[in-house]
Design an enzyme around this catalytic site. Sequence first.
Site, PDB file in Angstrom:
ATOM      1  NE  ARG A 143      44.193  34.882  40.099  1.00  0.00           N
ATOM      2  CZ  ARG A 143      44.549  33.487  40.162  1.00  0.00           C
ATOM      3  NH1 ARG A 143      45.661  32.986  40.974  1.00  0.00           N
ATOM      4  NH2 ARG A 143      43.077  32.499  40.454  1.00  0.00           N
ATOM      5  CE  LYS A 167      42.276  36.084  41.828  1.00  0.00           C
ATOM      6  NZ  LYS A 167      40.637  36.109  41.476  1.00  0.00           N
ATOM      7  CG  HIS A 238      43.255  37.383  32.791  1.00  0.00           C
ATOM      8  ND1 HIS A 238      43.646  37.524  34.155  1.00  0.00           N
ATOM      9  CD2 HIS A 238      42.340  37.053  32.794  1.00  0.00           C
ATOM     10  CE1 HIS A 238      43.453  36.658  34.835  1.00  0.00           C
ATOM     11  NE2 HIS A 238      42.162  36.052  34.205  1.00  0.00           N
ATOM     12  NE  ARG A 241      44.688  33.605  35.011  1.00  0.00           N
ATOM     13  CZ  ARG A 241      44.932  32.824  36.709  1.00  0.00           C
ATOM     14  NH1 ARG A 241      46.419  31.988  36.625  1.00  0.00           N
ATOM     15  NH2 ARG A 241      43.696  32.413  36.881  1.00  0.00           N
ATOM     16  CG  HIS A 264      40.857  28.673  38.160  1.00  0.00           C
ATOM     17  ND1 HIS A 264      40.558  28.754  36.642  1.00  0.00           N
ATOM     18  CD2 HIS A 264      41.257  29.881  38.293  1.00  0.00           C
ATOM     19  CE1 HIS A 264      40.543  29.192  36.065  1.00  0.00           C
ATOM     20  NE2 HIS A 264      40.979  30.560  36.749  1.00  0.00           N
ATOM     21  CE1 TYR A 273      40.262  29.735  29.554  1.00  0.00           C
ATOM     22  CE2 TYR A 273      39.913  28.967  31.707  1.00  0.00           C
ATOM     23  CZ  TYR A 273      40.730  30.125  30.803  1.00  0.00           C
ATOM     24  OH  TYR A 273      41.285  31.068  31.202  1.00  0.00           O
TER      25      TYR A 273
END
Length: 292
Positions: A143, A167, A238, A241, A264, A273
């Site tokens: 990110r 995150k 992004h 990414r 994730h 995806y």
Amino acid sequence: MHPSLKQFVEYLTVEKRHSPHTVAAYRRDIASFLDAFPGETLYYITTARVREYFLTLQKKGLSTRSSARALSSIKTFFRFLVRENLVETSPVDILESPRLWRKLPGILSLADVEALLNAPDPAVPQGIRDRAMLEVLYATGLRVSELVALKTSNLNLEVGYLRSFGKGDKERVIPMGDAARQQVQLYIQDVRPKYLKNKTSPCLFLTRLGTGMTRQGFWKLIKQYSRQAGVAAPISPHTLRHAFATHLLERGADLRSVQQMLGHSDIATTQIYTHILQGRMRDILDRHHPRA
């Protein structure tokens, strides 16, 4: 600020260690919700009242995506209140999130990526730095916030990997290919010392003033280079990414590995995806099944 909201913000910041951006989003959603019930005790807010609240937002034109995010925030808030014995039950847990069409991210072709990576001028220090940043972004799927937060101590160029904190401050180790390693090494040797000017900084990527690169600063750079490279598709940090994930899957990477590299927490997020995998599986079936 409502006392319960203040407690919740402290919980998100201290215990959950969410980023300031995430905490601010929660705070906005919940503050708007609480403003709809001025002077009322949270204990007496019913499911029917919450439904009325969201119907009002819908009539005001709030998008489905924003409604879904607000409901998710409010559910998290009430679960916290139940855990802290501030309310007995949550009036929102039984509410279903409005259905969203999963929007597939815009994907850059290999030619577009190549043109973008070649856009910075290698004859000037800024071009060397910018090429290194673009290469790292495409090589690792970071990110943009993770990219600008990189420290020199996060790199192991000899082995070829970097450590990133995503995150929730979750650490992950990501391999880095030769192209990115070489560009970063060139930047560290030839450019970074000039930007530091005898100062010190833990940040890997620096501005010409010797301060850490910002998200906004890099956003402007990637927009500039996309125009320079003649990339027609809308582009942001992004987008690289997404290109990282897509191009890996197209070449045979498994979804679980891509999930880990993207950071994730839920593989369902990575499954956006799978449209790429479906085309590849069709090709494998056609080529290898005895009755295809």
